[in-house]
Design an enzyme around this catalytic site. Structure first.
Site, PDB file in Angstrom:
ATOM      1  N   GLU A  59     -23.585 -17.861  -4.573  1.00  0.00           N
ATOM      2  CA  GLU A  59     -22.139 -17.960  -4.004  1.00  0.00           C
ATOM      3  C   GLU A  59     -21.785 -17.511  -2.956  1.00  0.00           C
ATOM      4  O   GLU A  59     -21.021 -17.917  -2.124  1.00  0.00           O
ATOM      5  CB  GLU A  59     -20.997 -17.300  -5.396  1.00  0.00           C
ATOM      6  CG  GLU A  59     -21.301 -18.013  -6.650  1.00  0.00           C
ATOM      7  CD  GLU A  59     -20.430 -17.196  -7.641  1.00  0.00           C
ATOM      8  OE1 GLU A  59     -19.344 -16.458  -7.439  1.00  0.00           O
ATOM      9  OE2 GLU A  59     -20.842 -17.411  -8.803  1.00  0.00           O
ATOM     10  N   ASP A  60     -22.338 -16.194  -2.448  1.00  0.00           N
ATOM     11  CA  ASP A  60     -21.746 -15.166  -1.421  1.00  0.00           C
ATOM     12  C   ASP A  60     -22.749 -15.211  -0.307  1.00  0.00           C
ATOM     13  O   ASP A  60     -22.292 -14.497   0.570  1.00  0.00           O
ATOM     14  CB  ASP A  60     -21.582 -14.001  -1.931  1.00  0.00           C
ATOM     15  CG  ASP A  60     -20.237 -14.141  -3.126  1.00  0.00           C
ATOM     16  OD1 ASP A  60     -19.750 -15.079  -3.193  1.00  0.00           O
ATOM     17  OD2 ASP A  60     -19.975 -13.122  -3.973  1.00  0.00           O
TER      18      ASP A  60
END
Length: 179
Positions: A59-60
């Site tokens: 996600e990051d």
């Protein structure tokens, strides 16, 4: 080394999250490490603990599910995929209004849980660490997150029979809702 003779890259998570900070100002890597420690305290298997370390990387960071599968195996990758927010993995979902994104993420988590119950244990450990550091969020977010925790995550912990997580999630949530 994992089976198949592949080397596990050293410090993948710290490098992937390099330069990222939490609201508290701490290096972001403290979060996945804390999640992995919580999973180890629950005596989870190695793949689940590794997935806890990697749970936010897709996600990051620039790491992909394929990267995780290659370096850590398909089982770890599947746990990470199930834990990842659908709205961050899918461009169309990211365009949805916040309430619809949240609903989609919850539905995705519950469906993924049907494939592997360890996904929800990683999600519970993630939520518990986030609850432990909730003081760094604005008051309106504290209350919203605490309510969501009581409505969704506490019942999941109860159903899985993880009393320690259930109790701490409940206690922290109540502190923020009824200070």
């Amino acid at each position: 080394r994992r089976s198949g003779g592949r080397s596990i890259p050293r410090s993948t998570t710290p490098r992937a999250h390099e330069g990222q900070r939490r609201k508290s100002g701490e290096a972001y890597v403290t979060h996945p490490i804390a999640v992995a420690v919580l999973l180890a305290e629950q005596r989870m298997d190695v793949d689940t603990i590794v997935a806890g370390l990697l749970h936010d990387t897709v996600e990051d960071t620039e790491l992909t599910l394929d990267d995780i599968s290659f370096h850590f195996g398909p089982e770890v990758m599947e746990i990470v995929r199930g834990d990842s927010k659908m709205s961050k993995l899918c461009g169309e979902a990211a365009a949805l209004p916040a309430d619809e994104r949240k609903e989609l993420n919850h539905r995705n988590m519950l469906l993924a849980m049907g494939d592997d119950w360890r996904i929800v244990v990683v999600k519970l450990a993630d939520r518990l660490h986030n609850m432990r550091t909730l003081e760094h969020m604005p008051r309106h977010k504290q209350v919203a997150i605490a309510r969501e925790t009581l409505q969704i995550f506490v019942p999941l912990a109860r159903r899985l029979g993880i009393e320690t997580l259930e109790r701490e999630l409940t206690d922290i949530s109540v502190e923020y809702i009824f200070p």
